[in-house]
Design an enzyme around this catalytic site. Structure first.
Site, PDB file in Angstrom:
ATOM      1  N   PRO A 131      48.025  41.352  33.199  1.00 35.25           N
ATOM      2  CA  PRO A 131      48.348  42.570  33.612  1.00 35.25           C
ATOM      3  C   PRO A 131      48.009  43.342  32.288  1.00 35.25           C
ATOM      4  CG  PRO A 131      50.721  41.728  33.477  1.00 35.25           C
ATOM      5  CD  PRO A 131      49.085  40.245  34.145  1.00 35.25           C
ATOM      6  N   ARG A 176      32.723  44.526  49.538  1.00 32.24           N
ATOM      7  CA  ARG A 176      32.758  46.224  49.642  1.00 32.24           C
ATOM      8  C   ARG A 176      31.043  46.928  49.136  1.00 32.24           C
ATOM      9  NH1 ARG A 176      35.904  48.920  53.216  1.00 32.24           N
ATOM     10  NH2 ARG A 176      35.190  50.692  52.342  1.00 32.24           N
ATOM     11  N   GLU A 204      54.875  31.547  33.652  1.00 34.66           N
ATOM     12  CA  GLU A 204      55.065  32.232  32.064  1.00 34.66           C
ATOM     13  C   GLU A 204      54.209  33.122  31.673  1.00 34.66           C
ATOM     14  OE1 GLU A 204      58.438  34.135  32.388  1.00 34.66           O
ATOM     15  OE2 GLU A 204      57.891  32.425  33.574  1.00 34.66           O
ATOM     16  N   ASP A 221      33.340  56.653  50.928  1.00 36.69           N
ATOM     17  CA  ASP A 221      34.602  56.060  50.171  1.00 36.69           C
ATOM     18  C   ASP A 221      35.186  57.236  49.008  1.00 36.69           C
ATOM     19  OD1 ASP A 221      35.423  54.575  51.787  1.00 36.69           O
ATOM     20  OD2 ASP A 221      34.537  52.463  50.950  1.00 36.69           O
TER      21      ASP A 221
HETATM   22 CL1  6GU Z   1      45.762  40.930  37.264  1.00 37.68          CL
HETATM   23  N1  6GU Z   1      48.069  39.276  37.209  1.00 37.68           N
HETATM   24  C1  6GU Z   1      48.830  39.912  37.117  1.00 37.68           C
HETATM   25  N2  6GU Z   1      49.817  38.429  37.010  1.00 37.68           N
HETATM   26  N3  6GU Z   1      50.207  41.177  37.478  1.00 37.68           N
HETATM   27  C2  6GU Z   1      49.367  42.157  37.470  1.00 37.68           C
HETATM   28  C3  6GU Z   1      48.201  41.711  37.474  1.00 37.68           C
HETATM   29  C4  6GU Z   1      47.558  41.220  37.214  1.00 37.68           C
HETATM   30  N4  6GU Z   1      47.560  43.441  37.401  1.00 37.68           N
HETATM   31  C5  6GU Z   1      48.939  44.310  37.653  1.00 37.68           C
HETATM   32  N5  6GU Z   1      49.799  43.269  37.554  1.00 37.68           N
END
Ligand code: 6GU
Length: 248
Positions: free
Chosen positions: A84, A149, A111, A164
């Site tokens: 994230p 794709r 974690e 697209d």
């Molecule tokens: Cl790449 N990994 C995780 N664990 N959560 C996420 C993500 C990635 N992208 C958005 N949320």
């Protein structure tokens, strides 16, 4: 690289990606991270230094795994860490990746992953949006699907990839098939008219109208032909009349 190889393999067996693999257009290898442990119990995690809840994935299996891939398949073009905290994945990132030869994706769980995997092994950190998932497997599959794709030959109709939404910066138009009336909703008459120029114009108008309402941000970078420019001007004028001075 994952501790859930079956989860990834199940998704790879279906659809456009599955067919591309069967046809040899792309080659995907799923590796079980536990195969790169050295202890009898195949442990991939440990308690965090400094204390706190949860477990942290150990660095060594990831390093051994990438070393194995390097020996078997040569140096990867990139080593992607789904997180994230990464740069947000987009059509543009997918397009760049689709031109690479060899992409390794390291999926984490628990974690977190020992940060030395990020600093010493990963070359690219990618997020698929602002929400938290419990592991990197779904992001890896999202990335793989979007990238596959864009590899020539993967999608039957190359034209459809060009059309697209995020290639052109215009959202897709509505689609219909039989029956011509369903639950009291009729298919727009123009689509049954056989007037190809009218149909093309209707589709452009619907696509632009949707984009204007839902994703006006896309229009700034959109590539529009003359007809689309004209339709968009009409739509904007129309909206200004309808909404008066509510702003833009
Ligand atoms: Cl790449 N990994 C995780 N664990 N959560 C996420 C993500 C990635 N992208 C958005 N949320």
């Amino acid at each position: 690289m994952t501790i859930f190889p079956r989860m990834v393999e199940a998704a790879l067996a279906e659809g456009v990606v599955g067919r591309a693999i069967d046809r040899g257009i792309i080659d995907v290898r799923v590796h079980d991270l536990r195969d790169f442990t050295t202890d009898r119990h195949r442990v991939v995690d440990d308690a965090p230094f400094g204390g706190g809840p949860g477990m942290v994935m150990k660095p060594e299996p990831f390093f051994r795994a990438v070393e194995h891939i390097r020996a078997e398949r040569g140096q990867p073009s990139v080593v992607v860490l789904p997180t994230p905290q990464g740069r947000v994945f987009s059509h543009e990132v997918a397009r760049q990746m689709s031109r690479l030869d060899h992409v390794v994706v390291l999926c984490g769980r628990y974690e977190g992953i020992d940060d030395r995997v990020r600093t010493l092994l990963a070359t690219d950190e990618v997020s698929i949006g602002d929400y938290v998932l419990s592991g990197g497997e779904l992001p890896a599959l999202v990335i793989l699907d979007a990238v596959a794709r864009l590899v020539p030959g993967t999608v039957g109709d190359e034209q459809s990839v060009e059309q697209d939404s995020f290639v052109r910066g215009v959202l897709d138009c509505p689609h219909y098939t039989r029956p011509a009336e369903f639950c009291g909703e009729a298919v727009p008459a123009v689509l049954l008219s056989g007037h190809h120029a009218d149909i093309r114009r209707w589709r452009k108008r619907e696509a632009l109208a949707r984009t204007l309402v839902r994703r006006p941000d896309l229009l700034a970078g959109a590539t529009l032909d003359d007809e689309e420019q004209e339709i968009l001007s009409e739509l904007v004028t129309q909206r200004e009349k309808e909404h008066g001075d509510e702003g833009d």
